[in-house]
Motif scaffolding. Sequence first.
Motif, PDB file in Angstrom:
ATOM      1  N   TRP A   1      -7.215   3.341  -2.295  1.00 24.89           N
ATOM      2  CA  TRP A   1      -8.476   2.614  -2.399  1.00 24.89           C
ATOM      3  C   TRP A   1      -8.432   1.063  -1.996  1.00 24.89           C
ATOM      4  CZ3 TRP A   1      -8.697  -1.374  -6.040  1.00 24.89           C
ATOM      5  CH2 TRP A   1      -7.821  -1.352  -7.074  1.00 24.89           C
ATOM      6  N   ARG A   2      -6.964   0.652  -2.549  1.00 21.70           N
ATOM      7  CA  ARG A   2      -6.811  -0.846  -2.354  1.00 21.70           C
ATOM      8  C   ARG A   2      -7.106  -1.250  -0.635  1.00 21.70           C
ATOM      9  NH1 ARG A   2      -1.019  -1.365  -4.921  1.00 21.70           N
ATOM     10  NH2 ARG A   2      -0.968   0.543  -3.543  1.00 21.70           N
ATOM     11  N   ALA A   3      -6.744  -0.231   0.108  1.00 25.23           N
ATOM     12  CA  ALA A   3      -6.603  -0.513   1.517  1.00 25.23           C
ATOM     13  C   ALA A   3      -8.123  -0.414   2.012  1.00 25.23           C
ATOM     14  CB  ALA A   3      -6.050   0.709   2.261  1.00 25.23           C
ATOM     15  N   CYS A   4      -9.013  -0.081   1.278  1.00 22.43           N
ATOM     16  CA  CYS A   4     -10.289  -0.048   1.557  1.00 22.43           C
ATOM     17  C   CYS A   4     -11.220  -1.221   1.363  1.00 22.43           C
ATOM     18  CB  CYS A   4     -11.374   1.046   0.991  1.00 22.43           C
ATOM     19  SG  CYS A   4     -10.302   2.811   1.083  1.00 22.43           S
ATOM     20  N   ILE A   5     -10.642  -2.181   0.670  1.00 15.56           N
ATOM     21  CA  ILE A   5     -11.283  -3.619   0.365  1.00 15.56           C
ATOM     22  C   ILE A   5     -10.863  -4.481   1.551  1.00 15.56           C
ATOM     23  CG2 ILE A   5     -11.750  -5.259  -1.422  1.00 15.56           C
ATOM     24  CD1 ILE A   5     -10.896  -3.230  -3.419  1.00 15.56           C
ATOM     25  N   ASP A   6     -11.737  -4.791   2.439  1.00 13.60           N
ATOM     26  CA  ASP A   6     -11.520  -5.518   3.467  1.00 13.60           C
ATOM     27  C   ASP A   6     -11.669  -7.352   2.733  1.00 13.60           C
ATOM     28  OD1 ASP A   6     -11.965  -7.579   5.988  1.00 13.60           O
ATOM     29  OD2 ASP A   6     -12.021  -5.635   7.093  1.00 13.60           O
ATOM     30  N   PRO A   7     -11.101  -8.017   3.166  1.00 13.29           N
ATOM     31  CA  PRO A   7     -11.265  -9.351   2.435  1.00 13.29           C
ATOM     32  C   PRO A   7     -12.529 -10.048   3.150  1.00 13.29           C
ATOM     33  CG  PRO A   7      -9.474  -9.446   3.890  1.00 13.29           C
ATOM     34  CD  PRO A   7      -9.746  -8.003   3.877  1.00 13.29           C
TER      35      PRO A   7
ATOM     36  N   PHE B   1       0.782  -1.229   0.049  1.00 10.62           N
ATOM     37  CA  PHE B   1       0.030   0.168  -0.034  1.00 10.62           C
ATOM     38  C   PHE B   1       0.867   1.320  -0.070  1.00 10.62           C
ATOM     39  CE2 PHE B   1      -2.353  -3.191   2.174  1.00 10.62           C
ATOM     40  CZ  PHE B   1      -3.523  -3.452   1.785  1.00 10.62           C
ATOM     41  N   SER B   2       0.395   2.263  -0.552  1.00 11.22           N
ATOM     42  CA  SER B   2       1.048   3.527  -0.604  1.00 11.22           C
ATOM     43  C   SER B   2       0.106   4.758  -0.422  1.00 11.22           C
ATOM     44  CB  SER B   2       1.900   3.582  -1.733  1.00 11.22           C
ATOM     45  OG  SER B   2       1.148   3.503  -2.928  1.00 11.22           O
ATOM     46  N   GLN B   3       0.731   5.932  -0.116  1.00  7.39           N
ATOM     47  CA  GLN B   3      -0.163   7.328  -0.157  1.00  7.39           C
ATOM     48  C   GLN B   3      -0.135   7.692  -1.380  1.00  7.39           C
ATOM     49  OE1 GLN B   3       3.698   9.559   1.342  1.00  7.39           O
ATOM     50  NE2 GLN B   3       1.891  10.937   1.153  1.00  7.39           N
ATOM     51  N   PRO B   4      -1.590   8.096  -1.879  1.00  5.59           N
ATOM     52  CA  PRO B   4      -1.896   8.533  -3.335  1.00  5.59           C
ATOM     53  C   PRO B   4      -0.762   9.666  -3.414  1.00  5.59           C
ATOM     54  CG  PRO B   4      -3.921   8.367  -1.874  1.00  5.59           C
ATOM     55  CD  PRO B   4      -2.789   8.240  -0.884  1.00  5.59           C
ATOM     56  N   SER B   5      -0.480  10.029  -4.810  1.00  6.27           N
ATOM     57  CA  SER B   5       0.394  10.872  -5.298  1.00  6.27           C
ATOM     58  C   SER B   5      -0.233  12.222  -4.978  1.00  6.27           C
ATOM     59  CB  SER B   5       0.686  10.817  -6.680  1.00  6.27           C
ATOM     60  OG  SER B   5      -0.606  11.135  -7.381  1.00  6.27           O
ATOM     61  N   ALA B   6       0.816  13.102  -5.172  1.00  2.00           N
ATOM     62  CA  ALA B   6       0.530  14.863  -4.832  1.00  2.00           C
ATOM     63  C   ALA B   6      -0.736  15.082  -5.699  1.00  2.00           C
ATOM     64  CB  ALA B   6       1.668  15.476  -4.914  1.00  2.00           C
ATOM     65  N   ALA B   7      -0.542  14.727  -7.006  1.00  2.00           N
ATOM     66  CA  ALA B   7      -1.728  15.111  -7.813  1.00  2.00           C
ATOM     67  C   ALA B   7      -3.121  14.370  -7.760  1.00  2.00           C
ATOM     68  CB  ALA B   7      -1.062  14.916  -9.235  1.00  2.00           C
ATOM     69  N   ALA B   8      -2.932  13.436  -6.963  1.00  4.80           N
ATOM     70  CA  ALA B   8      -4.141  12.471  -6.924  1.00  4.80           C
ATOM     71  C   ALA B   8      -5.425  13.359  -6.473  1.00  4.80           C
ATOM     72  CB  ALA B   8      -3.944  11.263  -5.978  1.00  4.80           C
TER      73      ALA B   8
ATOM     74  N   ILE C   1     -17.491  -0.042   0.493  1.00  5.24           N
ATOM     75  CA  ILE C   1     -17.620   0.730  -0.468  1.00  5.24           C
ATOM     76  C   ILE C   1     -16.133   1.434  -0.731  1.00  5.24           C
ATOM     77  CG2 ILE C   1     -18.582   2.635  -1.703  1.00  5.24           C
ATOM     78  CD1 ILE C   1     -21.309   1.944   0.394  1.00  5.24           C
ATOM     79  N   TYR C   2     -15.759   1.459  -2.047  1.00  5.13           N
ATOM     80  CA  TYR C   2     -14.299   1.935  -2.336  1.00  5.13           C
ATOM     81  C   TYR C   2     -14.620   2.805  -3.849  1.00  5.13           C
ATOM     82  CZ  TYR C   2     -13.375  -1.986  -5.428  1.00  5.13           C
ATOM     83  OH  TYR C   2     -13.645  -2.769  -6.529  1.00  5.13           O
ATOM     84  N   SER C   3     -13.449   3.631  -4.061  1.00  7.57           N
ATOM     85  CA  SER C   3     -13.569   4.043  -5.319  1.00  7.57           C
ATOM     86  C   SER C   3     -12.042   4.151  -5.818  1.00  7.57           C
ATOM     87  CB  SER C   3     -14.250   5.568  -4.952  1.00  7.57           C
ATOM     88  OG  SER C   3     -14.070   6.192  -6.551  1.00  7.57           O
ATOM     89  N   ARG C   4     -11.781   3.896  -6.944  1.00 13.05           N
ATOM     90  CA  ARG C   4     -10.474   3.988  -7.584  1.00 13.05           C
ATOM     91  C   ARG C   4     -10.060   5.486  -7.830  1.00 13.05           C
ATOM     92  NH1 ARG C   4      -8.915  -1.215  -9.977  1.00 13.05           N
ATOM     93  NH2 ARG C   4     -10.354  -2.714  -9.782  1.00 13.05           N
ATOM     94  N   ARG C   5     -11.141   6.357  -7.815  1.00 13.96           N
ATOM     95  CA  ARG C   5     -11.321   7.535  -8.023  1.00 13.96           C
ATOM     96  C   ARG C   5     -10.667   8.281  -6.924  1.00 13.96           C
ATOM     97  NH1 ARG C   5     -12.708  10.155 -12.367  1.00 13.96           N
ATOM     98  NH2 ARG C   5     -13.127  12.078 -11.276  1.00 13.96           N
TER      99      ARG C   5
ATOM    100  N   LEU D   1      -7.050  -1.399   5.853  1.00 10.24           N
ATOM    101  CA  LEU D   1      -5.671  -2.231   5.808  1.00 10.24           C
ATOM    102  C   LEU D   1      -4.645  -1.680   5.940  1.00 10.24           C
ATOM    103  CD1 LEU D   1      -6.962  -4.703   2.895  1.00 10.24           C
ATOM    104  CD2 LEU D   1      -7.456  -4.974   5.107  1.00 10.24           C
ATOM    105  N   ALA D   2      -4.647  -0.222   5.852  1.00 13.56           N
ATOM    106  CA  ALA D   2      -3.641   0.605   5.619  1.00 13.56           C
ATOM    107  C   ALA D   2      -3.959   2.045   6.138  1.00 13.56           C
ATOM    108  CB  ALA D   2      -2.907   0.540   4.612  1.00 13.56           C
ATOM    109  N   PRO D   3      -4.119   2.302   7.253  1.00 10.86           N
ATOM    110  CA  PRO D   3      -4.584   3.638   7.816  1.00 10.86           C
ATOM    111  C   PRO D   3      -3.636   4.674   7.194  1.00 10.86           C
ATOM    112  CG  PRO D   3      -4.944   2.145   9.418  1.00 10.86           C
ATOM    113  CD  PRO D   3      -3.996   1.289   8.449  1.00 10.86           C
ATOM    114  N   GLY D   4      -2.187   4.476   7.335  1.00  8.16           N
ATOM    115  CA  GLY D   4      -1.284   5.330   6.960  1.00  8.16           C
ATOM    116  C   GLY D   4      -1.126   5.807   5.460  1.00  8.16           C
TER     117      GLY D   4
END
Length: 276
Positions: A226-232, A15-22, A216-220, A158-161
């Motif tokens: 957004w990957r951290a929002c999908i709990d298995p 997991f990683s933080q969204p880019s500055a432009a995100a 609920i998650y959004s790729r936008r 999955l990744a609060p940070g």
Amino acid sequence: MTQRTMAAFLTPEGFSQPSAAAVLREGSVLTEAGRYAVQAFTARGARRRTPYGSRPVRTSEPVLLVPGFMAGDSSLGPMSRSLRHQGFRTYRADIRANIGCTLTAATQLEERLEEITQRRGSRVRIVGHSLGGMLARGVAARRPDLVAGIVTMGSPMLAPGAHHMSLARSVDLLVRLNRAGVRNVMAEDCVAGHCAQESFAQARAELPADVDFTAIYSRRDGIVDWRACIDPVARAVEVRSSHVGMAFDPAVIAVVSAALRPVVASVVEVDRGEIA
């Protein structure tokens, strides 16, 4: 205190933080707000023309709405009104600004659930936005006797940070204020100490099988990965919305409404052949 000095376990590998432009993707919040305004205006006219006896029957299970980081109950006001018009009994979390210790917030949320459960004589369904969803999951795992189900919206369990640098700066400000003596704001222990460890553990605790869970998650999403929002263990539902806009986007509200009606969900499962 910066994103780099937050506890490493809050951003696990993968997991990683969204880019500055995100964060530019969050500009769609204006469109989402416009859609809500149009739908609210249209629905108001429709209700006036609908006989009282034909309006939706109130659901038996109450619904508690929990706001995200730095937000208050008012941020979910539009969603609350929409759900009420659909027959749901909605309740506020009594949070003016979600900026304090997460363990304290979880305790207060549990007390609020006890109050509602005693009043309505039924378990509660929780809708949580971002941090609010993480709090909801932790309380649901600890007190399934109070919670019938949860719906999370853009909650990076999955990744609060793994959040945007702008959010990291907000956390940094709160920590600095706490060091300066300001009470009831997030402390360093909440992002890098025992408090952070305990909060993360609660958000990942095992959920009982009878607690319904929709994530609920959004790729936008321009604020969290957004990957951290999908709990298995959740029923994952993708929407096209900004992170902030999830609180009032009509498309998201429709998904939330469907998730709060488990009987409808079970019918869909039968149609898919998953239950014979």
